[in-house]
Design a protein around this motif. Structure first.
Motif: not given
Length: 350
Positions: A171-183
């Motif tokens: 997880p620290s090797d990428v930038q994870l972003i929390d978004l729902q399907p439509q966003p």
């Protein structure tokens, strides 16, 4: 961002549930009274706008036909995190829920008061990781340092973490972003993200301008399967097991219809989701739907006396989430076993 922090506390989840779920239920106007009345003749069912037998049950009103004296409220959710919040807030009786958020829900010292009672489907090509073609990324390893969106605490989130691990990334090797399907779709179109792991129908829209890097079918074949389960509240089990029996039979009928009446099933899904018949057919073809006989077998959910391989799948999922620092500690196999409701399960075959 570096590492995805463990999920919020149950207390914070409950606070969020009071706002999010209250709004969803209230939006169902005539049925909202049933969801708060406390009577036995009510069922509040959480579902996803996702091609499945569950959608056929809703579209064809199979449960309403089986339980004509009940007031049944269908409440749409975007991801399993919202479903978990709703059960904490005692706002649901039955709901669709991915195997990963279910593993989260039964972890910790205060597990969510629900139990898995059915399997809706096994994730296949209907959940996948796609990169924008403009990035030039062609494999998972190429995502290092890139922005990847997915709904946190979902089966897609779990499969993404598994895919990254297989590619030698954390997880620290990428930038994870929390978004729902439509966003996710909106961020994709703006070029704000490089890749996304999500499900249908948003997934198909991303594929038009993206390159698929892996799918939940491939992740599952590599040892990390995910499933769409259906859970029932402990309260419903205590007060109305007959309603659960009727609901299970409706779900079993829908699974049979997917095999015996594919055209009618496609029409039902298209009507319910507001998509074309062609899109509904293509989307259903990407899922893996078990027969009722398979659901009620040692290979999957199990029988009234013994859980099936799903017990191992969920337990392994919990361990993986703990290893990835997504939850504080993995639920024990015994804790997962206690979250299975198998009584009367074989009656669906009668």
């Amino acid at each position: 961002m570096s590492r995805v922090p463990p999920g919020p506390s149950r207390r914070l989840l409950l606070a969020g549930a009071l706002a999010a779920v209250s709004a969803a239920v209230t939006g169902c106007s005539p049925d909202s009274e049933a969801s708060t009345s406390g009577g036995s003749k009510r069922l509040r069912i959480g579902y996803f706008a996702f091609p499945s037998g569950d959608v056929i049950v809703k579209s064809r009103k199979l449960l309403e036909q089986a339980l004509p004296d009940y007031r049944i409220t269908w409440i749409k959710f975007d991801s399993g995190a919202g479903v978990n919040q709703a059960f904490i807030g005692k706002s649901l009786d039955i709901a669709a829920l991915g195997s990963s958020p279910f593993a989260r829900g039964v972890s910790g010292s205060s597990p969510i008061p629900y139990k898995v009672a059915w399997i809706l489907d096994v994730a296949g090509e209907n959940e996948a990781l796609v990169a924008r073609k403009a990035t030039g990324i062609t494999d998972v390893a190429g995502l290092r340092g890139r922005k990847i969106a997915t709904p946190f605490a979902s089966t897609s989130h779990y499969s993404l973490l598994a895919a990254l691990e297989t590619a030698g990334l954390g997880p620290s090797d990428v930038q994870l972003i929390d978004l729902q399907p439509q966003p996710i779709l909106a961020a994709w179109q703006r070029g704000d993200i490089d890749a996304a792991y999500v499900w249908l129908p948003t997934l198909d829209e991303l594929r038009t301008t993206g390159t698929q890097l892996t799918s939940s079918k491939e992740v599952g074949a590599a040892g990390r399967p995910t499933l769409d389960l259906a859970v029932v509240s402990d309260d419903l089990i205590a007060r109305d097991p007959q309603a659960i029996a009727a609901w299970r039979k409706a779900e079993a009928k829908a699974l049979r219809l997917l095999k015996s009446d594919p055209d009618g099933s496609v029409d039902a899904v298209a009507a319910e989701l507001g998509i074309s018949v062609a899109d509904a057919r293509a989307q259903l073809a990407q899922g893996v739907f078990l027969t009722p006989e398979q659901v009620v077998s040692a290979d999957w959910l199990g029988t009234g006396s013994s859980p099936g391989k799903l017990l191992t799948y969920v337990t392994d999922t919990g361990r993986f989430l703990a290893d990835q620092k997504q939850i504080d500690a993995a639920p024990s196999e015994d804790a997962v076993r206690k979250a299975f409701y198998l009584k009367g399960l074989s009656d669906v075959l009668a």
